[in-house]
Design a protein around this motif. Structure first.
Motif: not given
Length: 266
Positions: A22, A24, A93, A97-101, A134, A139-140
């Motif tokens: 990821e 972001r 979110l 625009k995260p792909q991993l949190v 999430v 996102a993961r």
């Protein structure tokens, strides 16, 4: 900021690390995350070993926040209740625009009281709601167990269970965080969550240090880790990503101190 960071990376040759795919990467949490020490260490190590990485670290911790939505009476002198992550989660979110949190909660969620069924359920439900939201956003999520609560440096302030109030947290509150951490770790098997343990290593490190220094602590106020504590917090992510830092959290790189300083400034 990036050109300056690249100019610092004059000496390379560090071994490649396995990083998440990821780009972001969002960090959510309370004041410990808002303080950002462990995130700065992670990002500095990432830049030091992978100057061409496209990873974007987005720190969005918020002081006093809970994932449970709970707040004690008279919080902040009665000025406002504790912030509830779920009040801002959709906005966070949408905008980040995260792909991993990464999510680090628990410290405030027991409201500094003894373990209680309603508070525990609120924490667990809040975590499940966070995880689901999430995931639904595509996102993961990686959960971090909470840091430790340490009554030793605030011995004059903590109280037994029957004397706890807004000014006197429960002296055994770390037992509550033990329970929250174990529940999160159990969710690895029960729900296939990804969970990195911070709480256990911090407990173990304190116990080891106190064999020679009974007053050792990571947090002078019992809650917020100092620099040494943030280094230990960062270890879970550093190890997973194969990133190397020195004992003080400086990236293992000839220009590590300068890189960390730039990240802190950013």
């Amino acid at each position: 900021m990036r050109p300056l960071l690249l100019s610092l990376l004059l000496v390379t040759g560090l071994s490649a690390a396995e990083l998440p795919k990821e780009q972001r990467i969002l960090f959510l949490g309370d004041s410990i995350t808002q303080g950002g020490g462990y995130i700065e260490i992670i990002e500095a190590a990432l830049v030091a070993q992978h100057p061409d990485s496209d990873k974007i670290i987005i720190p969005l911790g918020l002081s006093s926040e809970t994932v449970s939505g709970l707040s004690e009476e008279g919080h902040a002198g009665g000025k406002f209740p504790r912030p509830d992550l779920h009040e801002r989660l959709d906005r966070a979110l949408e905008k980040a625009k995260p792909q991993l949190v990464f999510a680090c909660y628990g410290m405030n969620d027991g409201i500094y009281l003894p373990l209680g069924a309603e508070r525990t359920k609120a924490f667990q439900n809040g975590m499940k709601k966070l995880h689901d939201k999430v995931t639904a956003a595509g996102a993961r999520i990686i959960h971090l167990t909470p840091p430790v609560f340490d009554p030793v440096p605030i011995a004059q302030k903590v109280a037994p269970a029957d004397k706890v109030d807004g000014s006197h947290p429960y002296k055994g509150y770390n037992e509550v965080l033990d329970f929250y951490a174990e529940w999160l770790l159990d969710m690895r098997d029960e729900a296939k969550w990804t969970v990195y343990d911070i709480h256990g290593p911090m407990n173990a490190a304190i116990a080891e240090k106190r064999k020679t220094d009974p007053q050792f602590t990571f947090s002078k106020d019992g809650v917020h880790p100092g620099p040494e504590g943030h280094v230990l917090m960062a270890r879970a992510v550093l190890d997973a990503w194969g990133l190397k830092v020195k004992a003080d959290g400086t990236p293992d790189h000839p220009n590590g101190a300068a890189i960390l300083a730039v990240i802190k400034k950013k």
